[in-house]
Write an enzyme that holds these catalytic residues in place. Sequence first.
Site, PDB file in Angstrom:
ATOM      1  CG  ASP A 114      -2.028   1.017   1.119  1.00 60.81           C
ATOM      2  OD1 ASP A 114      -2.458   1.289  -0.011  1.00 60.81           O
ATOM      3  OD2 ASP A 114      -2.483   1.525   2.151  1.00 60.81           O
ATOM      4  CE1 TYR A 116      -0.318   9.252   3.833  1.00 59.18           C
ATOM      5  CE2 TYR A 116       1.988   9.929   3.889  1.00 59.18           C
ATOM      6  CZ  TYR A 116       0.685  10.049   4.346  1.00 59.18           C
ATOM      7  OH  TYR A 116       0.401  10.967   5.330  1.00 59.18           O
ATOM      8  CG  HIS A 121      -4.341  10.786   2.276  1.00 65.67           C
ATOM      9  ND1 HIS A 121      -5.371  10.762   3.194  1.00 65.67           N
ATOM     10  CD2 HIS A 121      -3.484   9.783   2.644  1.00 65.67           C
ATOM     11  CE1 HIS A 121      -5.165   9.792   4.071  1.00 65.67           C
ATOM     12  NE2 HIS A 121      -4.020   9.181   3.763  1.00 65.67           N
ATOM     13  NE  ARG A 130       4.459  15.465  10.252  1.00 69.61           N
ATOM     14  CZ  ARG A 130       3.887  14.527   9.505  1.00 69.61           C
ATOM     15  NH1 ARG A 130       3.516  13.374  10.056  1.00 69.61           N
ATOM     16  NH2 ARG A 130       3.685  14.715   8.221  1.00 69.61           N
ATOM     17  CD  GLU A 186      -5.905   4.687   4.416  1.00 75.84           C
ATOM     18  OE1 GLU A 186      -5.383   5.379   5.316  1.00 75.84           O
ATOM     19  OE2 GLU A 186      -5.271   3.906   3.677  1.00 75.84           O
ATOM     20  CD  GLU A 188      -5.520   2.669  -0.254  1.00 73.74           C
ATOM     21  OE1 GLU A 188      -4.741   1.971  -0.940  1.00 73.74           O
ATOM     22  OE2 GLU A 188      -5.392   2.827   0.975  1.00 73.74           O
ATOM     23  CG  ASP A 220      -5.611  -0.181   3.571  1.00 75.97           C
ATOM     24  OD1 ASP A 220      -5.725  -1.356   3.952  1.00 75.97           O
ATOM     25  OD2 ASP A 220      -4.661   0.552   3.894  1.00 75.97           O
ATOM     26  NE  ARG A 224      -7.579   6.625   9.318  1.00 76.52           N
ATOM     27  CZ  ARG A 224      -6.836   6.467   8.236  1.00 76.52           C
ATOM     28  NH1 ARG A 224      -5.582   6.078   8.355  1.00 76.52           N
ATOM     29  NH2 ARG A 224      -7.332   6.690   7.048  1.00 76.52           N
ATOM     30  CD  GLN A 227      -2.857   4.464  10.649  1.00 73.28           C
ATOM     31  OE1 GLN A 227      -4.069   4.518  10.489  1.00 73.28           O
ATOM     32  NE2 GLN A 227      -2.007   4.934   9.756  1.00 73.28           N
ATOM     33  CE1 TYR A 231       3.168   7.216  12.421  1.00 76.49           C
ATOM     34  CE2 TYR A 231       1.689   7.228  14.314  1.00 76.49           C
ATOM     35  CZ  TYR A 231       2.499   7.901  13.414  1.00 76.49           C
ATOM     36  OH  TYR A 231       2.645   9.261  13.509  1.00 76.49           O
ATOM     37  CE  LYS A 240      -3.406   2.319   7.269  1.00 73.25           C
ATOM     38  NZ  LYS A 240      -4.164   3.132   6.304  1.00 73.25           N
ATOM     39  CB  THR A 244      -7.253  -4.729   2.405  1.00 71.85           C
ATOM     40  OG1 THR A 244      -6.377  -4.233   3.423  1.00 71.85           O
ATOM     41  CG2 THR A 244      -7.194  -3.825   1.191  1.00 71.85           C
ATOM     42  CB  THR A 331      -6.215   7.867   1.345  1.00 76.85           C
ATOM     43  OG1 THR A 331      -6.247   6.887   2.373  1.00 76.85           O
ATOM     44  CG2 THR A 331      -7.522   8.640   1.343  1.00 76.85           C
ATOM     45  CD  GLU A 345      -7.620  12.838   3.739  1.00 77.69           C
ATOM     46  OE1 GLU A 345      -7.198  13.761   3.019  1.00 77.69           O
ATOM     47  OE2 GLU A 345      -7.805  11.679   3.317  1.00 77.69           O
TER      48      GLU A 345
END
Length: 397
Positions: A114, A116, A121, A130, A186, A188, A220, A224, A227, A231, A240, A244, A331, A345
């Site tokens: 997978d 990114y 996204h 952040r 997600e 995808e 996917d 959260r 995760q 992670y 995850k 899927t 995503t 999001e």
Amino acid sequence: MTGGARTGLICVEVPDDSLFGPENLPYGVFAPPAGEPRVGVRLSDTVLDLAALLDDPIFLRADLNALLAAGPTRWREVRDQVRELAGTALPVDAQFPLSTVRMKLPVRIGDYVDFYASVDHATNLGRLFRPDSEPLLPNWRHLPVGYHGRAGTVVVSGTPVIRPNGQRRTGSDAPDFGPSQRLDIEAELGFVVGQGSTLGVPVTVDEFSEHVFGVGLVNDWSARDIQAWEYQPLGPFLGKSFTTSLAAWITPLDALANARVPLPTQTPKPLPYLRGSDDHGLDIDLTVRWNDEVVAHPPYGRMYWSPAQMLAHLTANGASVRPGDLYASGTISGPDPDQRGSFIELTWGGTEPVTVGTETRTFLADGDRVTITATAPGTAGRRIGLGEVGGTILPAR
């Protein structure tokens, strides 16, 4: 083969507004009402039995892998044969109404990766996670970021999704264990590898169409809260790997010839192994439905990294690919709020609930159903469909 005599020849009726006309012809694996799974092609709302039509045992299988391994010359021969047959009267016993068959996972997946690849996204999540730093990490514009997922829990569209359990941070340093409370999606696009490659020999950007057979929609599913706690420092794991979903229909690359679009400007210029003379994006528009409510329209055409660049990076260290391997885009999101392909999001981390029917939601509740569909410009001047990928959330066990 079907439990009863079905004889004669008839043409498949294809309405002018069908998303599954003879310029599309996606492949899948289906089980007829009284028979074993086999390979079929969708024409309008009819499934054509390729083993019966083409008299080839390669299609009397419960997956597409033998066809995938046959390589691009064979793929095009089969597609040309089926397109020619699609305009003629065909044996009744080789046709099945879509509503009467059971669709299976179309490929036997050996590896799943997978990526990114959406700048929108990645920027949104960077701002959420952040807020006081640059949203994109320093490596993001230099390489397609990705991780290896769990191939054994890729399931066909329609398979229920059981809410996962896992460790969740409760606000202190000590986690607890229980059902995910921030279950997400997600939206995808997945890429199905056809012809494999040799261990130690990278696949170049311009060899993409020699190795990738087609595309299928992917969801996917993502926990959260699990995760976020697990992670660091190694990346996604249990948040995850629980499920899927992959669409039942795989659209061949040749059907997307008119969907090719230029890539967005990539700054800085990618390193030479990520550049090619025939690289492109795809003009594919997705629609996300949450309990039948349309909540987002993610645009694949805005993806920063191309499918070919993802494959080139995946194999740049000499890793090989095999028929049936799957890699997904990550995503798909756009710059506007209604183009966000994940609910973290869409609800901005759960702070901005959305209306779903008569209720409001931030993340998925038990009983919720999510369905993702997509269309693209076809080769006959009308849009084609990529089927759907959907699933309903069941309570944790």
